[in-house]
Design an enzyme around this catalytic site. Structure first.
Site, mmCIF file in Angstrom:
data_model
loop_
_atom_site.group_PDB
_atom_site.id
_atom_site.type_symbol
_atom_site.label_atom_id
_atom_site.label_comp_id
_atom_site.label_asym_id
_atom_site.label_seq_id
_atom_site.Cartn_x
_atom_site.Cartn_y
_atom_site.Cartn_z
ATOM 1 N N ALA A 5 11.610 10.579 -0.607
ATOM 2 C CA ALA A 5 12.017 11.137 -1.913
ATOM 3 C C ALA A 5 13.431 10.764 -2.331
ATOM 4 O O ALA A 5 13.922 11.288 -3.322
ATOM 5 C CB ALA A 5 11.855 12.658 -1.894
ATOM 6 N N ARG A 7 14.507 8.031 -3.558
ATOM 7 C CA ARG A 7 14.564 7.116 -4.709
ATOM 8 C C ARG A 7 13.240 7.173 -5.464
ATOM 9 O O ARG A 7 12.246 7.696 -4.971
ATOM 10 C CB ARG A 7 14.784 5.676 -4.219
ATOM 11 C CG ARG A 7 16.105 5.479 -3.546
ATOM 12 C CD ARG A 7 16.330 4.051 -3.067
ATOM 13 N NE ARG A 7 15.678 3.755 -1.820
ATOM 14 C CZ ARG A 7 14.773 2.797 -1.635
ATOM 15 N NH1 ARG A 7 14.396 2.057 -2.654
ATOM 16 N NH2 ARG A 7 14.246 2.576 -0.455
ATOM 17 N N ASN A 82 4.175 9.977 -0.219
ATOM 18 C CA ASN A 82 4.711 9.036 -1.207
ATOM 19 C C ASN A 82 5.373 7.813 -0.572
ATOM 20 O O ASN A 82 5.373 6.739 -1.162
ATOM 21 C CB ASN A 82 5.721 9.770 -2.096
ATOM 22 C CG ASN A 82 6.528 8.815 -2.940
ATOM 23 O OD1 ASN A 82 6.058 8.312 -3.952
ATOM 24 N ND2 ASN A 82 7.759 8.514 -2.498
ATOM 25 N N SER A 134 -2.094 3.130 -5.355
ATOM 26 C CA SER A 134 -1.615 2.170 -6.356
ATOM 27 C C SER A 134 -2.798 1.495 -7.038
ATOM 28 O O SER A 134 -3.874 1.359 -6.431
ATOM 29 C CB SER A 134 -0.776 1.095 -5.667
ATOM 30 O OG SER A 134 -0.522 0.029 -6.559
ATOM 31 N N TYR A 147 -0.532 -4.933 0.981
ATOM 32 C CA TYR A 147 -0.298 -3.726 0.168
ATOM 33 C C TYR A 147 -1.611 -3.211 -0.441
ATOM 34 O O TYR A 147 -1.910 -2.020 -0.363
ATOM 35 C CB TYR A 147 0.720 -4.069 -0.920
ATOM 36 C CG TYR A 147 1.173 -2.902 -1.762
ATOM 37 C CD1 TYR A 147 2.029 -1.929 -1.252
ATOM 38 C CD2 TYR A 147 0.758 -2.776 -3.087
ATOM 39 C CE1 TYR A 147 2.460 -0.864 -2.046
ATOM 40 C CE2 TYR A 147 1.181 -1.721 -3.881
ATOM 41 C CZ TYR A 147 2.033 -0.765 -3.362
ATOM 42 O OH TYR A 147 2.455 0.283 -4.140
ATOM 43 N N ALA A 149 -4.607 -3.671 0.631
ATOM 44 C CA ALA A 149 -5.448 -3.115 1.714
ATOM 45 C C ALA A 149 -4.958 -1.728 2.104
ATOM 46 O O ALA A 149 -5.753 -0.797 2.283
ATOM 47 C CB ALA A 149 -5.423 -4.050 2.921
ATOM 48 N N LYS A 151 -3.314 0.428 0.288
ATOM 49 C CA LYS A 151 -3.519 1.405 -0.784
ATOM 50 C C LYS A 151 -5.009 1.694 -1.008
ATOM 51 O O LYS A 151 -5.376 2.821 -1.362
ATOM 52 C CB LYS A 151 -2.852 0.922 -2.066
ATOM 53 C CG LYS A 151 -1.312 0.864 -1.957
ATOM 54 C CD LYS A 151 -0.714 2.240 -1.737
ATOM 55 C CE LYS A 151 0.798 2.252 -1.748
ATOM 56 N NZ LYS A 151 1.365 3.596 -1.594
#
Ligand code: NAP
Length: 240
Positions: A5, A7, A82, A134, A147, A149, A151
């Site tokens: 958290a 950024r 996140n 995403s 990435y 894969a 997500k």
């Protein structure tokens, strides 16, 4: 609890949830200064806030984070997965480390926090998990095999876990941002950004706050009949 958290989207989520009155335990990996700043900003909103330096890849550390949060705040209601990274490269050039770094952070990291929190949620017969995936995990994007894969894996995990724990009053959902203005995209050239925007019907990048609002919806009882779903916040990118 909100992972990553200090950024971008995670920071926006922490602030939005605090505005709703939630105490916030958040993690980061290296940005100590930003973590201290966010702690003060959250406290100024009138909630309890505590930063933890936690590498989301390390299960034991994540487990301690959950235990320390429960001890500090007297319970646990919501987990937002996140923390995430990108290491974009064509598959033909990608080395095994670049593959594993992204899978370990994004997918294993999400497993780690879900696994560390789920026993508490099962025992109390309530809980809420929100995973940040995403659009890349839905449609697949070139130079992002690692990435995409990771997500797509998060979307599968979300659906499977939602079915597994629904009978215990626990909801599990995901939010899939498209192209959002954060540090993650700071290295992309203006030309490349303009090219991506050609595929976004609303013709602009999204804002952190716009993702945070979807998380807020899933975090509250306004969404109490929703589980196993992915809310897409992408200006229409995934349908273009
Ligand atoms: P960002 O600005 O790069 O911030 C990433 C955050 O994750 C930072 O707080 C960072 O901590 C933390 N983090 C990174 N590796 C970690 C680790 N191993 N353990 C714990 N924390 C770690 O990223 P963002 O753009 O806000 O993205 C947030 C999430 O949204 C990610 O899951 C990303 O995949 C997803 N997303 C972003 C976009 C976009 O367009 N930006 C689009 C779709 C999905 P430090 O500050 O300490 O490094």
């Amino acid at each position: 609890m909100v992972s990553g958290a200090t950024r971008g989207i995670g920071r926006g989520i922490a602030l939005e949830l605090a505005k709703q009155g939630a105490n916030i335990s958040f993690s980061y990996v290296s940005s100590s200064k930003e973590a201290a700043t966010l702690e003060s900003e959250l406290a100024a909103l009138g909630v309890k806030a505590k930063a933890f330096q936690v590498d989301i890849k390390n299960f034991d550390t994540v487990k301690n984070w959950v235990e320390e949060t429960k001890a500090l705040f007297g319970g646990l209601d919501l987990v937002v997965n996140n923390a995430g990274i990108i290491k974009d490269k064509a598959l033909a050039m990608m080395d095994i480390k670049e593959w594993h770094d992204v899978i370990n952070t994004n997918l294993d990291g999400t497993f780690n926090l879900c696994r560390a929190a789920i026993i508490t949620f099962l025992k109390q017969k309530s809980g809420n998990i929100i995973n940040i995936t995403s659009v890349s995990g839905m449609v697949g994007l070139p130079r992002q095999t690692n990435y995409s894969a990771s997500k797509a894996g998060i979307i599968g995990l979300t659906k499977a876990l939602a079915k597994e724990v629904a009978a215990y009053g626990i909801r599990v959902n995901a939010v899939a941002p498209g192209f959002i203005e954060t540090d993650m995209l700071k290295d992309l050239s203006d030309d490349f950004k303009a090219k991506i925007l050609e595929h976004v019907p609303l013709a602009r990048m999204g804002k952190v706050e716009e993702v945070a609002k979807a998380v807020k919806f899933l975090a509250t009882d306004e969404s109490k009949y929703i589980t196993g779903q992915t809310i897409v916040v992408d200006g229409g990118m995934s349908i273009a």
